[in-house]
Design an enzyme around this catalytic site. Structure first.
Site, PDB file in Angstrom:
ATOM      1  N   ASP A  32      17.030  19.612   0.283  1.00 45.39           N
ATOM      2  CA  ASP A  32      17.393  19.791  -1.129  1.00 45.39           C
ATOM      3  C   ASP A  32      18.075  21.132  -1.375  1.00 45.39           C
ATOM      4  O   ASP A  32      17.915  22.079  -0.609  1.00 45.39           O
ATOM      5  CB  ASP A  32      16.138  19.731  -2.008  1.00 45.39           C
ATOM      6  CG  ASP A  32      15.554  18.340  -2.132  1.00 45.39           C
ATOM      7  OD1 ASP A  32      16.007  17.427  -1.422  1.00 45.39           O
ATOM      8  OD2 ASP A  32      14.617  18.174  -2.935  1.00 45.39           O
ATOM      9  N   HIS A  88      14.276  22.221   2.532  1.00 40.49           N
ATOM     10  CA  HIS A  88      15.326  22.809   1.695  1.00 40.49           C
ATOM     11  C   HIS A  88      16.348  23.557   2.555  1.00 40.49           C
ATOM     12  O   HIS A  88      15.958  24.386   3.381  1.00 40.49           O
ATOM     13  CB  HIS A  88      14.723  23.770   0.674  1.00 40.49           C
ATOM     14  CG  HIS A  88      13.828  23.103  -0.329  1.00 40.49           C
ATOM     15  ND1 HIS A  88      12.524  22.745  -0.042  1.00 40.49           N
ATOM     16  CD2 HIS A  88      14.065  22.706  -1.608  1.00 40.49           C
ATOM     17  CE1 HIS A  88      11.992  22.157  -1.104  1.00 40.49           C
ATOM     18  NE2 HIS A  88      12.891  22.126  -2.065  1.00 40.49           N
TER      19      HIS A  88
END
Length: 276
Positions: free
Chosen positions: A87, A233
């Protein structure tokens, strides 16, 4: 007179104590603390703030039970397959290094990109697609949709990011992951109406806390099972660091491959097309 001065000094100290954090928060909220790299290229920070500042809304587990055709937490347990997802990119500090590791091990992944960052760093998005990764939608500016409580804002952010991704890689992404994973019933219903599949996760590495690489790796290796969707992430706020994530990948991938796991995209894992 001395007493008066002591009182005045105490008042000044109290004012500084309460007003300084407010001033710092104001500066951060208005983009003063953006990371700069190269030719003054700025990485837009998430509108909703850092991952750790958010409140917990309706559980994704509950939403998956309510909307089983729209919300996905994991894939089938019938095959020894697992999906890595990332992400908050693209981020020129960390995304290229994540892509290098994935390329080294010949592992495909799914990247949920912010539209505003995709606009700023389009070459990283096209590289993702060119190297066999799937691109998902992570909103345009990364707001907290639960706090905003605005279904129209969700639609705007989804469609705006879709258009950017389509322009870069040639398709409108079907997969959507909400910033912070935060949704409620009406938001999920709007996403279903827009023909989106909401992809959550079954393993949260909490790498945004900048845990040591060994802890990030252990959280995946110890919890991995057939059908797992792993949340990581490749992007961070201005002062964030994802070095530990990159180092953890070098432990996670070969260890799970030795255990017989196959890394696939979310599309391959759940059997749903990644484009609309």
């Amino acid at each position: 007179m001395k007493t008066y001065r002591k009182i005045l000094l105490a008042v000044v100290c109290l004012l500084l104590f309460f007003l300084l954090p407010v001033g710092m928060a104001f500066a951060n909220d208005h983009g003063v603390n953006w990371f700069k790299r190269g030719e003054e290229r700025q990485i837009p920070d998430p509108e909703g703030g850092a991952e750790m500042t958010q409140r917990i809304p309706v559980s994704n587990v509950v939403l998956q039970q309510r909307y089983p055709d729209t919300v996905v937490l994991a894939g089938p347990t019938t095959a020894n397959r697992i999906a890595l997802t990332f992400d908050d990119g693209p981020d020129p500090r960390f995304t290229p290094q994540v892509l290098d590791v994935l390329q080294e091990y010949n592992v495909p992944a799914t990247f949920f990109v912010m539209g505003r960052r995709a606009e700023r760093f389009p070459d990283l998005v096209t590289r993702m697609a060119a190297e066999g990764h799937v691109i998902g939608n992570h909103s345009y500016s990364h707001p907290n949709f639960v706090v905003e409580d605005d279904v129209a804002l969700l639609e705007q952010e989804v469609l705006q990011t879709e258009a950017i991704i389509q322009n870069l890689v040639g398709y409108r992404p079907r997969f959507f992951r909400a910033p912070y994973g935060f949704l409620y019933n009406e938001l999920v219903e709007k996403l279903a109406e827009l023909n989106n599949t909401v992809v959550a996760w079954s393993i949260d590495t909490l790498d945004w806390r900048e845990r040591p690489a060994e802890e990030v790796a252990f959280s995946v290796i110890s919890s991995a099972q057939p059908g797992s969707i792993v949340l990581m992430h490749d992007g961070a706020e201005a002062d964030g660091d994802r070095t530990q994530t990159i180092e953890a990948l070098r432990q996670i991938i070969p260890t799970l491959q030795e255990q017989g796991f196959e890394f696939v995209t979310v599309s391959e894992l759940i059997g749903i097309p990644y484009e609309k």
